[in-house]
Structure formats: structure tokens, C-alpha cells
Design an enzyme around this catalytic site. Structure first.
Site, short mmCIF file in Angstrom:
data_model
loop_
_atom_site.label_atom_id
_atom_site.label_comp_id
_atom_site.label_asym_id
_atom_site.label_seq_id
_atom_site.Cartn_x
_atom_site.Cartn_y
_atom_site.Cartn_z
N ARG A 109 -10.91 -13.09 1.60
CA ARG A 109 -9.44 -13.04 1.70
C ARG A 109 -8.93 -14.27 0.96
O ARG A 109 -9.24 -15.40 1.32
CB ARG A 109 -9.00 -13.06 3.16
N HIS A 147 -4.55 -4.90 -0.71
CA HIS A 147 -5.13 -4.95 0.63
C HIS A 147 -5.81 -3.59 0.89
O HIS A 147 -5.36 -2.79 1.70
CB HIS A 147 -4.03 -5.22 1.66
N GLN A 151 -6.96 -2.27 4.51
CA GLN A 151 -5.82 -1.90 5.35
C GLN A 151 -5.37 -0.47 5.05
O GLN A 151 -5.15 0.33 5.95
CB GLN A 151 -4.65 -2.87 5.08
N ASP A 183 6.13 -3.47 5.94
CA ASP A 183 5.29 -4.67 6.07
C ASP A 183 6.24 -5.86 6.12
O ASP A 183 7.45 -5.72 5.89
CB ASP A 183 4.32 -4.76 4.87
N CYS A 216 1.03 -2.70 9.09
CA CYS A 216 -0.32 -3.27 9.12
C CYS A 216 -0.46 -4.40 10.13
O CYS A 216 -1.57 -4.74 10.52
CB CYS A 216 -0.71 -3.74 7.72
N ARG A 260 -8.97 -0.19 11.61
CA ARG A 260 -9.57 -1.19 10.71
C ARG A 260 -11.07 -1.29 11.03
O ARG A 260 -11.90 -1.39 10.15
CB ARG A 260 -8.90 -2.57 10.91
N1 CP Z 1 -3.31 -6.35 8.82
C1 CP Z 1 -4.08 -7.42 8.60
O1 CP Z 1 -4.78 -7.56 7.59
O2 CP Z 1 -4.03 -8.35 9.60
P1 CP Z 1 -4.67 -9.79 9.61
O3 CP Z 1 -3.87 -10.64 8.63
O4 CP Z 1 -4.51 -10.26 11.02
O5 CP Z 1 -6.09 -9.72 9.18
N1 NVA Z 2 1.62 -8.55 3.13
C1 NVA Z 2 1.06 -9.32 4.20
C2 NVA Z 2 -0.04 -8.57 4.87
C3 NVA Z 2 -0.67 -9.27 6.02
C4 NVA Z 2 -1.80 -8.52 6.63
C5 NVA Z 2 0.55 -10.66 3.67
O1 NVA Z 2 -0.04 -10.68 2.59
O2 NVA Z 2 0.76 -11.67 4.33
#
Ligand code: CP
Ligand code: NVA
Length: 315
Positions: free
Chosen positions: A113, A140, A143, A235, A275, A303
Site C-alpha cells: 500500500r 484499489h 477493494q 468514497d 469501501c 475483502r
Molecule cells: N477500504 C479499505 O481499503 O480500507 P482500509 O484503508 O482500512 O484498508
Molecule cells: N480513496 C480512499 C480509499 C481508502 C480505502 C483513499 O485512498 O484514502
């Protein structure tokens, strides 16, 4: 279209979802559904990843991605190693390439990540183990696979559904665009003019959609996007790393809130996905996310199942 045959996915990366065919995505979703059923029946899946270790590099915060990958690996009989990027030499300037080369000697797979999608791709280029994108600024994919599984569970099939995404043209929106294009979906996106999806993702999704027959519309009107929709997705307005612009974002996105007024335009049996993490009173009101149309807890649970499918197939 004639469905393409699915070859083994062993050793493959999951960086943007573009690397998977629609048949492979469907195969992943079928396996995720099967693994969920098997878990509910209490069947052990602990022989799938015996002796295998998954490394997970995080440069951003996470609740769902981290916990679901760790638990998925454990339930499949493997071991998951959480690696905070600041505690690695990566945080002190060791290159991504060298990190990839070294970690490939210890691990069987890597989740990352991070911020730049290029970093995910560079890691995959130098690693000789599968690399999974656990979120970048651009995509992502894990997700969105869980979103598709959730929609299938609640709507039976993806075919013929109208999906609407309202809000920021961000990583989640981008992965939905790729998935919609691959899976021949009807997908309407509404964002403020200043925050559209990235041009290159729109172009890529358009190119895929021309082959599959998907209909993708990029709009500014949330009402038009949501009209007769079966699925409404939103989101956060401020993604991780964008905190400095959150005030101006709140202003620009105010007309894009998913609330009782907006959802009147959707089909009466629409489902609502997010998400998470959610900000009640910003991108969605509490009556919607805590109301009868929301399937966000199933979505979060999925997930786990979809990532078990990913790990089983590529590791
Ligand atoms: N939806 C999602 O990826 O959540 P987190 O940021 O908690 O991993
Ligand atoms: N769009 C959001 C998703 C978090 C899971 C971010 O990147 O912070």
C-alpha cells in the site's frame, strides 16, 4: 463474446486489474464465493498456503486491507508479516528495486500500500514473487473485487445492472472504471468538474470498453448518474495524502453527497456501497449508510474472501 479459457494464475501480479481478463476476474469471484461458503460451513482451508509467507508493506494507514490480508493468510495456513515502510530501510532510502530483490529471497508474495502506482509497478518488476496492490493513489483493485462480489451476492448477477459512482474521481473510482470496462457493465460516474477521474484511466477504460461492449459515462450530474441505478457507490472526498486540500474539497463535493434526496432517483431496490472508512455527513448521510439499502458490512467482509481467492490462485 465467447468466454476465454482461464489458465493458472500462479505467479501473477495484481497491480491494476488490467492484467486480468474478464474470465479470470469471474473465476476469482466464483472462488471467493465458494471460499466464503466453505468458511460458513466451518471447513478448514488451512492447507492452501502451508509454509508460505506473505509480506505486507504499508506506507499508509489501513484497517480493512491489513487485517483482512493477515486473517486471510492465517486462515489459508500461511504466515503474514506486516512491514511498516518507516521501519524498513526503504524509509531511509534503500531502493524499491533492492527491497524487491531481497524480500523475494524470503517471501512468497508481497502486498504493498503506497502512494505512486509507479512504485507498485517497480516493486513488481524487480520482485520474482507475486505483488498485490493494496491501494495506491491510482488504483484499489482488491477493494473493487470485493465490491463486485458484494453486488453479485445482493443482485444475483452483474449483467444488466446500472452502477453509479458519485464523488471523487479517485483510486476506487479508477478501479471501478477498469472493472466495469472488463466486465461489460453499465457504469455512470459523476464527479465535480475539478475532480474527474484521471484522463489516462478514462482512456484505458474506454479502450477496454470498446472491446467488451461496456457502457461508461463520465458526468458531472449526480442525479443523472444515479437515475434508475441498481447500485450506488461513493468514497471519501479526501483520500490519504490529500489532507491539505480537504477544506476546498468539502466545498466542491457538497452537491455530490449521497443522501435521501439523491437516492430518490435510483431504483427502489438499489444497494449502497462504500469501501470505508466513511465520513457520515460528508460523502454520505447516516440514514443512507446505516439504512436498509447499505451493504457496506458485507462489502468489508468480502475483502477477506476475495483476498483468500487471490492468494490461493496467485501464490
Ligand atoms: N477500504 C479499505 O481499503 O480500507 P482500509 O484503508 O482500512 O484498508
Ligand atoms: N480513496 C480512499 C480509499 C481508502 C480505502 C483513499 O485512498 O484514502
Amino acid at each position: 463474446m465467447t468466454p476465454e479459457p482461464v489458465k493458472s494464475l500462479k505467479g501473477r501480479d495484481l497491480l491494476s486489474l488490467t492484467e486480468f481478463t474478464s474470465a479470470e476476474i469471474k473465476c476469482l469471484l466464483d472462488l471467493a464465493a465458494e471460499l466464503k461458503q466453505r468458511q460458513k460451513r466451518g471447513e478448514s482451508q488451512a492447507s492452501t498456503l502451508t509454509g508460505k509467507t506473505l509480506g505486507m508493506i504499508f506506507q499508509k494507514a489501513s484497517t480493512r486491507t491489513r487485517v483482512s490480508f493477515e486473517v486471510a493468510t492465517y486462515q489459508l495456513g500461511g504466515y503474514a508479516l506486516y512491514l511498516n515502510a518507516n521501519d524498513l530501510q526503504l524509509g531511509r532510502g534503500e531502493t524499491i528495486a533492492d527491497t524487491a530483490r531481497v524480500l523475494s529471497r524470503y517471501l512468497d508474495g508481497l502486498v504493498i500500500r503506497t502512494y505512486a502506482q509507479e512504485d507498485v509497478e517497480e516493486l513488481a518488476l524487480y520482485a520474482n514473487i507475486p505483488v498485490i496492490n493494496g491501494l495506491s493513489d491510482l488504483y484499489h483493485p482488491c477493494q473493487v473485487l470485493a465490491d463486485l462480489q458484494t453486488i453479485r451476492e445482493h443482485k444475483g448477477d452483474l449483467e444488466g445492472l446500472k452502477l453509479a459512482y458519485v464523488g471523487d474521481g479517485n483510486n476506487v473510482c479508477h478501479s471501478l472504471l477498469i472493472a466495469a470496462a472488463k466486465l461489460d457493465l453499465l457504469f455512470f460516474v459523476a464527479t465535480p468538474e475539478e475532480y474527474p477521474p484521471a484522463e489516462k484511466v478514462i482512456a484505458l477504460a474506454g479502450q477496454i470498453a470498446r472491446q467488451t461492449g461496456s457502457q461508461i459515462e463520465i458526468l458531472n450530474s449526480p442525479v443523472e448518474a444515479v437515475a434508475n441505478a441498481d447500485v450506488i457507490i461513493t468514497d471519501v472526498w479526501t483520500s490519504m495524502g490529500q489532507e491539505a486540500s480537504s477544506k476546498q474539497r468539502r466545498k466542491a463535493f457538497a452537491p455530490y453527497q449521497v443522501n435521501a434526496e439523491l437516492v430518490k432517483h435510483a431504483r427502489p431496490d438499489f444497494i449502497f456501497l462504500h469501501c470505508l472508512p466513511a465520513h457520515r455527513g460528508e460523502e454520505v448521510t447516516a440514514d443512507i449508510i446505516d439504512g436498509p439499502h447499505a451493504v457496506v458490512w458485507d462489502e468489508a467482509e468480502n475483502r477477506l474472501h476475495v483476498q483468500k481467492a487471490i492468494l490461493s490462485l496467485i501464490l
